[in-house]
Design a protein around this motif. Structure first.
Motif, mmCIF file in Angstrom:
data_model
loop_
_atom_site.group_PDB
_atom_site.id
_atom_site.type_symbol
_atom_site.label_atom_id
_atom_site.label_comp_id
_atom_site.label_asym_id
_atom_site.label_seq_id
_atom_site.Cartn_x
_atom_site.Cartn_y
_atom_site.Cartn_z
ATOM 1 N N VAL A 46 -7.278 2.610 -6.852
ATOM 2 C CA VAL A 46 -5.474 3.112 -6.269
ATOM 3 C C VAL A 46 -5.238 1.691 -7.078
ATOM 4 N N TYR A 47 -5.304 0.452 -7.396
ATOM 5 C CA TYR A 47 -4.889 -0.307 -8.226
ATOM 6 C C TYR A 47 -4.360 0.007 -9.099
ATOM 7 N N LEU A 92 -10.541 1.230 -4.132
ATOM 8 C CA LEU A 92 -9.256 -0.131 -3.828
ATOM 9 C C LEU A 92 -8.577 -0.318 -5.762
ATOM 10 N N VAL A 150 -1.858 -6.183 1.723
ATOM 11 C CA VAL A 150 -2.126 -5.177 0.988
ATOM 12 C C VAL A 150 -3.021 -5.315 -0.926
ATOM 13 N N GLY A 197 11.035 7.935 3.080
ATOM 14 C CA GLY A 197 11.484 6.366 3.418
ATOM 15 C C GLY A 197 9.983 6.367 3.301
ATOM 16 N N ALA A 198 9.072 6.357 2.808
ATOM 17 C CA ALA A 198 7.642 5.950 3.425
ATOM 18 C C ALA A 198 8.091 4.825 2.139
ATOM 19 N N SER A 199 6.504 3.536 2.265
ATOM 20 C CA SER A 199 6.860 2.573 1.264
ATOM 21 C C SER A 199 5.638 3.096 0.564
ATOM 22 N N LYS A 200 5.554 2.001 -0.473
ATOM 23 C CA LYS A 200 4.656 2.779 -1.804
ATOM 24 C C LYS A 200 2.741 2.659 -0.820
ATOM 25 N N VAL A 201 3.125 1.604 -0.225
ATOM 26 C CA VAL A 201 1.263 1.320 0.825
ATOM 27 C C VAL A 201 0.452 2.617 2.083
ATOM 28 N N GLN A 202 1.872 3.081 2.640
ATOM 29 C CA GLN A 202 2.170 4.395 3.128
ATOM 30 C C GLN A 202 1.570 5.304 2.421
ATOM 31 N N VAL A 228 -4.885 -7.111 -2.421
ATOM 32 C CA VAL A 228 -6.512 -7.192 -1.956
ATOM 33 C C VAL A 228 -6.828 -6.653 -3.257
ATOM 34 N N LEU A 229 -5.968 -4.585 -3.332
ATOM 35 C CA LEU A 229 -6.105 -4.511 -3.899
ATOM 36 C C LEU A 229 -6.282 -4.956 -5.693
ATOM 37 N N LEU A 230 -5.500 -5.601 -5.711
ATOM 38 C CA LEU A 230 -5.541 -7.208 -7.241
ATOM 39 C C LEU A 230 -7.302 -7.125 -7.490
ATOM 40 N N PHE A 254 -2.044 5.341 1.538
ATOM 41 C CA PHE A 254 -2.885 5.388 2.692
ATOM 42 C C PHE A 254 -2.583 6.649 3.881
ATOM 43 N N HIS A 255 -1.395 6.835 3.815
ATOM 44 C CA HIS A 255 -1.709 8.335 4.935
ATOM 45 C C HIS A 255 -1.178 9.692 3.464
ATOM 46 N N GLU A 281 2.167 -5.680 3.483
ATOM 47 C CA GLU A 281 2.117 -4.333 1.814
ATOM 48 C C GLU A 281 1.803 -5.688 1.096
ATOM 49 N N TYR A 319 2.720 -2.853 12.813
ATOM 50 C CA TYR A 319 2.461 -3.189 11.460
ATOM 51 C C TYR A 319 3.087 -5.009 11.409
ATOM 52 N N ARG A 349 5.959 -5.562 7.668
ATOM 53 C CA ARG A 349 5.933 -4.191 7.240
ATOM 54 C C ARG A 349 5.485 -4.789 5.932
ATOM 55 N N ALA A 409 -10.211 -6.601 -6.163
ATOM 56 C CA ALA A 409 -10.793 -5.682 -5.791
ATOM 57 C C ALA A 409 -11.551 -4.858 -7.898
ATOM 58 N N SER A 410 -9.882 -5.016 -8.189
ATOM 59 C CA SER A 410 -10.102 -4.671 -9.677
ATOM 60 C C SER A 410 -10.437 -5.462 -10.486
#
Lengths: 458, 429
Positions: free
Chosen positions: B234-235, B231, A164, B321-326, A167-169, B329-330, A161, A42, A157, A171-172
């Motif tokens: 996902v949003y 993308l 990120v 403990g993963a974040s939302k983005v993780q 970017v998502l916003l 994407f994971h 994020e 990160y 992080r 795109a939509s």
């Protein structure tokens, strides 16, 4: 070429930033610090983003302003002092010089362009180097700023994020931008059209025979009623007479009667029918169906049967729509609760009576919504009608006659060699606007019907 | 008495007479109902069969028309190179000066002389107008020919080609019979059809230019539509709050998916060509236009795929403990990929078959050389089909059908892959 150079620069800066940021963060891990906020990756991404995003923004601006600066520099050169005053002539000489500087074998008509070409390439190189240097500087500044911020407790992080999410916003939001683009471009050109031709004539006139030279205050042949009639005749009448029974019956058979093996074969086959490109249907309609229909019409005594008929286009379009109607009907029949079907069967009704008296009435809103969507698709369909329906604007109900549609006329108006400011090309945009709003209305109504009905059973 | 008790209470005799299932009227009624049932069922089956018969008929017509387009008629032409070229040595045709030497040879004239020597004044009708280009190519590949009294196989004229394929043309029949008697005619696989580009003479046209244009356009489309589509899906599925803005986004996407394709052509014409001044007829603009058309399809498919991933997977990842983005994407996206791929392939297949919007942005230009660059004027396969279908020269009919076969092979392969992906990776959680 310079675009690629900038792209490489941006990507290179990003990779470098990522590697350095990650390496610095890795040192905390190796040093045995147990309480670091973000994983080294990160931190790498954080630096990479700071190296890339400002440069990308700068390049976007630079590419849009540097051509003007380049031509100013060329014009300021003493060699450009004897250029003609007329701005159009000046611009054409400049663009020739640009073409020559890119490709020395290009043709040139003005001798000035040849002398200006080396100056032009000189100026271009000057500004490209300047832009490169500025981008590089900006990239390093951004990367250094981010690099210095990296500490074990730095929240890389959450910062990454947030980007990120942005970017998502973005795109939509492109969907909204595209819709605005469609509406704006159509309305903009249509307003210009209605400045030349009166809307009254366009919407209520019954003669379509557009003239290039307009006579003010008179009908100029821009009456679009025959086009709309042709569109409805082919798309909403003939095509639907084919598509609704066939689509509905296939959906009924596939969901209620067919053994699973047959169903698993027939569904993909129907999907293939939907996947055949419309230009192929159009070719088929024009080459095979239309001549056969004309021969048939002549044999039953219609002597003036046209080789381009509404029937040929409508029949083939109907076949194209079958899978669409079928899958919509399939969905809405499947959404009817099985308790209703089982209840009817348990009362002693035969399956066909259950289907006719229980399932289809219950699924009717969904089926109607599907049919509306199918109509919307049929009236917007282009290639079949371009190839098979003809160009004559007739207000006729005779299916063997040739009619023309809105989409056919759009294609015809925009692919002829007309000038781009004249009423003929602008008329295409007015037709496009009308088509857009009609299909939009149909889609919204249909989706509303389907949605409301779905909710009733859930 | 409670309701349940009322329902279970026996019907007292006398209030209702039993059904007489054996009466004549009842038997007739049942028979009528069963007949109607059978009719209805047969009607359903007939609808299915007729629809697939139509598809079979369409494919049959295309294949039977187009199969001959993959064959080519060649006619033998003896050329006495040493006499006609003045005894040129093969070395002159090698190395750097090859091009200049070939130009200086006047191969067009040389070929015409050879044709007249072998077939008389009627010979011009036998060979394709540009047959001399083939002489040049054969010389380039094999300079040794220049010293020989060689017999070359060259493309026949479109008319001779059609006689050879069984299409009677009385005027040419005797010429054709003569060729057959001399054993100077052969039918070979039409490789140039796959490797050359559009042209004027149906005997020499090919689809490579259009196919390359199609591939380049698809490349641009995929590059833009796939990331944007995934993308934004996902949003919308994972982040979007329910408010007026997201409703607007949703309505726009659903509406874009249903807007007639020709409207996208008008958009491309105004926005990309007039406002942004991008190069006309180019694969770049074609790809941009088709990307706008394709991405809503991808969004809708990707949303369904993302929605189908069960919440327990998200919660488990969040729980450790993963974040939302993780999480997205994971975990979510890798599980949703098969569904996204299916939707993408279907959207791309639709874009590949699209014609109308590309006509609007000028991709109907005559392009005899395949495009090398995204900004070069190019055409795509469906547009090529459309242009050939308009040709008055009857030799283009089989070429059009042959090009359709190629296009359909591409599309059916893509659809088959999509169906296979769906069946292979469909997971019920």
């Amino acid at each position: 070429m310079s675009g690629f150079a900038f792209l490489f620069l941006i990507v290179g800066l990003g990779v470098l930033g990522w590697l350095f940021g990650r390496a610095k963060a890795n040192r905390f891990v190796l040093a045995g610090k147990t309480s670091f906020n973000s994983l080294p990756n990160y931190h790498g991404w954080y630096v990479a983003l700071w190296a890339m995003v400002p440069v990308a923004a700068f390049v976007a601006i630079w590419i849009s302003v540097s051509p003007a600066m380049t031509s100013n520099m060329v014009l300021a050169d003493p060699a450009a002092s004897n250029l003609p005053e007329d701005p159009f002539a000046k611009a054409s000489i400049l663009s020739e010089a640009r073409a020559l500087s890119r490709n020395p074998e290009a043709q040139s008509f003005n001798p000035e362009a040849v002398t200006l070409a080396p100056i032009y390439s000189e100026a271009e190189r000057h500004y490209q180097l300047l832009g490169m240097a500025a981008a590089l500087l900006l990239g390093f500044a951004g990367a250094a700023f981010a690099f210095l911020k990296i500490r074990p407790d730095f929240r890389a992080r959450s910062k990454v994020e947030r980007v990120v999410l942005m970017v998502l916003l973005i795109a939509s939001l492109i969907a909204i931008l595209a819709t605005i683009g469609i509406v704006a471009s159509l309305i903009f050109e249509s307003i210009r059209f209605f400045g030349m031709v009166s809307p009254v004539e366009f919407f209520f006139g019954s003669e379509w025979n557009p003239r290039k030279e307009l006579i003010a205050g008179e009908n100029n042949g821009f009456g679009s009623l025959p086009l709309f009639w042709g569109t409805i005749f082919i798309g909403a009448i003939i095509a639907m007479i084919v598509a609704i029974p066939f689509g509905l019956m296939s959906a009924v058979y596939l969901t209620q009667y067919a053994p699973p093996a047959l169903r698993s074969w027939m569904k993909p086959i129907l999907e293939i029918l939907a996947g055949v490109p419309t230009v192929v249907y159009g070719y088929f309609a024009a080459l095979t169906v239309a001549p056969a229909l004309r021969d048939f019409a002549v044999s039953i005594g219609i002597s003036n049967a046209s080789s381009e008929s509404a029937l040929a286009a409508g029949l083939v379009m109907g076949v194209m729509i079958i899978p669409f109607v079928s899958s919509m009907a399939d969905d809405s029949i499947a959404a009817v609760p099985s308790a209703m079907r089982d209840g009817s069967l348990a009362m002693g009704a035969t399956p066909s009576e259950t289907i006719k008296k229980v399932l289809i009435p219950a699924a009717l809103p969904g089926v109607v919504g599907g049919v509306l969507l199918a109509v919307s698709r049929a009236i917007g369909e282009t290639m079949i009608v371009v190839m098979a329906a003809g160009l004559a604007a007739n207000m006729t109900a005779n299916p063997f006659d040739s009619v023309t549609t809105v989409t056919v006329q759009i294609v015809k108006l925009l692919t002829g060699d007309t000038d781009f400011q004249g009423p003929l090309t602008l008329a295409a945009f007015a037709l496009g606007l009308a088509l857009f709003f009609v299909t939009l209305l149909l889609n919204l109504v249909a989706l509303q019907i389907v949605k409301r009905y779905r909710e009733a059973y859930e | 008495m409670s309701e349940a008790a009322a329902m279970t209470a026996p019907i007292s005799p006398g209030t209702r007479t039993g059904t007489d299932w054996k009466s004549e009227a009842m038997r007739k009624r049942v028979a009528r109902r069963y007949a109607s049932e059978k009719r209805f069922r047969a009607l359903g089956l007939a609808a299915i069969i007729l629809s697939s018969l139509f598809l079979a008929f369409l494919l049959f017509v295309m294949v039977s028309n187009g199969a001959k387009g993959f064959l080519r008629t060649e006619v033998a032409l003896p050329i006495n190179f040493p006499a006609l070229s003045g005894g040129m040595s093969p070395e002159a045709l090698q190395g750097a000066q090859q091009k200049a030497t070939l130009t200086s040879l006047d191969l067009r004239g040389l070929t015409e002389i050879a044709i007249e020597a072998s077939y008389g004044t009627d010979g011009r009708q036998i060979f394709a107008r540009n047959a001399w280009v083939e002489v040049r190519e054969q010389l380039r590949d094999n300079p040794q020919l220049i010293t020989e009294n060689a017999t070359l196989w060259l493309s026949a004229a479109s008319d001779i080609d059609r006689v050879n394929k069984g299409d009677a043309r009385p005027a040419l029949q005797s010429l054709y019979d003569d060729l057959q008697a001399r054993n100077a005619i052969q039918t070979v696989f039409n490789t140039p059809f796959l490797t050359s580009s559009d042209g004027v003479d149906p005997a020499l046209v090919g689809i490579w230019g259009a196919l390359k244009g199609s591939l380049m356009t698809m490349f641009v489309t995929l590059l833009l539509a796939f990331p944007i589509g995934v993308l934004s899906a996902v949003y919308l599925e994972e982040y979007a709050p329910r408010n007026r803005w997201t409703d607007l986004i949703e309505v726009s996407i659903n509406n874009l998916a249903a807007v007639p394709s020709i409207i996208f052509g008008l958009l491309g014409l105004v926005v990309f060509l007039t406002w942004m001044d991008l190069p006309r007829s180019s694969a770049l603009v074609g790809g941009l236009t088709l990307a706008l058309m394709t991405f809503p399809v991808i969004v809708i498919a990707a949303r369904n795929a993302v929605k189908a991933v069960p919440p327990s997977i998200r919660e488990a990842a969040l729980g450790i403990g993963a974040s939302k983005v993780q999480v997205i994407f994971h975990h979510v996206l890798p599980l949703a990929i098969p569904g996204i791929m299916t939707g993408t392939i279907i959207g791309m297949a639709r874009a590949l078959g699209e014609t109308a919007p590309l006509l609007m942005i000028g991709m109907r230009a005559f392009t005899a050389t395949p495009p090398d660059n995204l900004s070069d004027p190019s055409t795509v396969l469906p547009v090529q089909i459309f242009l050939w279908s308009d040709e008055v020269n009857s030799g283009f009919v089989e070429k059009t059908s042959a090009a359709i076969i190629i296009l359909l092979i591409f599309l059916l392969t893509m659809n088959a892959v999509a169906i296979w992906l769906r069946n292979r990776f469909e997971t019920r959680w």
